[in-house]
Scaffold this motif. Structure first.
Motif, mmCIF file in Angstrom:
data_model
loop_
_atom_site.group_PDB
_atom_site.id
_atom_site.type_symbol
_atom_site.label_atom_id
_atom_site.label_comp_id
_atom_site.label_asym_id
_atom_site.label_seq_id
_atom_site.Cartn_x
_atom_site.Cartn_y
_atom_site.Cartn_z
ATOM 1 N N SER A 178 6.522 7.214 6.129
ATOM 2 C CA SER A 178 6.890 6.319 7.227
ATOM 3 C C SER A 178 6.617 4.889 6.787
ATOM 4 N N LEU A 179 7.247 3.932 7.462
ATOM 5 C CA LEU A 179 7.019 2.529 7.131
ATOM 6 C C LEU A 179 5.580 2.127 7.405
ATOM 7 N N ILE A 224 5.109 1.662 0.930
ATOM 8 C CA ILE A 224 6.533 1.678 0.601
ATOM 9 C C ILE A 224 6.869 0.585 -0.402
ATOM 10 N N PHE A 244 14.051 1.165 5.452
ATOM 11 C CA PHE A 244 13.345 1.264 4.179
ATOM 12 C C PHE A 244 13.943 0.303 3.155
ATOM 13 N N GLU A 247 12.475 -3.102 2.912
ATOM 14 C CA GLU A 247 11.195 -3.217 2.209
ATOM 15 C C GLU A 247 11.392 -3.393 0.706
ATOM 16 N N THR A 249 13.062 -1.561 -1.242
ATOM 17 C CA THR A 249 13.091 -0.261 -1.918
ATOM 18 C C THR A 249 14.533 0.204 -2.017
ATOM 19 N N VAL A 251 17.271 2.824 -1.847
ATOM 20 C CA VAL A 251 17.379 4.135 -1.194
ATOM 21 C C VAL A 251 18.646 4.826 -1.667
#
Length: 255
Positions: A178-179, A224, A244, A247, A249, A251
């Motif tokens: 989770s964030l 994350i 996400f 952040e 990242t 995906v």
């Protein structure tokens, strides 16, 4: 005993036995039943246990099922994630593969790939079994104490052996994501190994089928922001995937 220590003990007992009685924990810790009851209610509010009359059970939503059972859960999704993971690997790469059923699918996919001259470091006996006869792969097993139900290696020996081991890319599973909580998992010894190995990988990849976004496990592996790539399946809520991505990242959604 402080509240964090009590709650950790409660969760450890639940992990072993699937259910506990307040009276038993009270006797074991020499602490009043009312205090244990309050601890359980606190954990229940956090979604980590399910409080019942006289005790607690571990909710299926966050409980770690037996490895054999988990191998038959979300199989297509895990295989799709593994195929996406192969796209990040190149001939000659050094790779770390963590324990867990999704990470194991990467080993299975590598068996049938055309990738060559790979060096694979792992803490999973199942990964070793899958790849030990592949002539294009050199295996490095970190050693340590084995949790036989998971085929995973951890502990001081494992941590010491990581000291001089580095990898181009590392693939890590999770018990929940989770964030807010980040990447979480169930066993603190294995989490410590994953934490250290993440710092020894040029690229860190987390594998999480879409069901993992509804769970938080007990112990945090990483934030994350420490993850370079997150691979999940097509059942993921697109809004969650975009959150996400904010952040920083990458995906990848497998199909």
């Amino acid at each position: 005993m402080e509240i964090i220590q009590r709650q950790k003990y409660i969760l450890e007992q639940l992990s072993k036995n699937q259910n506990i009685r307040i009276s038993d924990i009270s006797d074991q810790l020499h602490i009043s039943r009312e205090t244990i009851r309050k601890d359980i209610y606190t954990l229940d509010n956090q979604g980590l246990v399910h409080a019942i009359r006289g005790g607690a059970t571990l909710p299926e939503s966050i409980s770690e099922t037996r490895y054999g059972k988990r191998q038959h859960e979300e199989v297509d999704e895990k295989k799709a994630i593994a195929q996406s993971a192969l796209g990040l690997i190149h001939d000659g790469d050094s790779i770390f593969i963590d324990y867990g059923t999704t990470a194991f699918q990467i080993a299975e996919a590598l068996k049938h790939s055309n990738l060559r001259n790979l060096t694979i470091t792992t803490t999973s006996s199942f990964v070793v079994s899958a790849l030990q006869f592949n002539k294009d792969i050199q295996m490095v097993v970190l050693g340590g104490s084995m949790r036989t139900s998971e085929g995973s290696l951890s502990g001081p020996i494992t941590l010491a052996n990581i000291h001089n081991i580095y990898a181009d890319i590392g693939f890590f599973g999770c018990g929940g994501i989770s964030l807010q909580a980040g990447i979480t998992n169930h066993y603190v010894e294995e989490v410590e190994v994953s934490k250290k190995m993440m710092t020894h990988c040029r690229t860190t990849v987390v594998l999480a089928d879409s069901t993992k976004f509804k769970k938080n496990a007990m112990y945090k592996t990483a934030s994350i922001s420490n993850v370079d790539v997150l691979i999940t399946d097509s059942n993921i809520d697109k809004k969650i995937a975009n959150q996400f991505r904010t952040e920083s990242t990458s995906v990848i959604i497998s199909h």
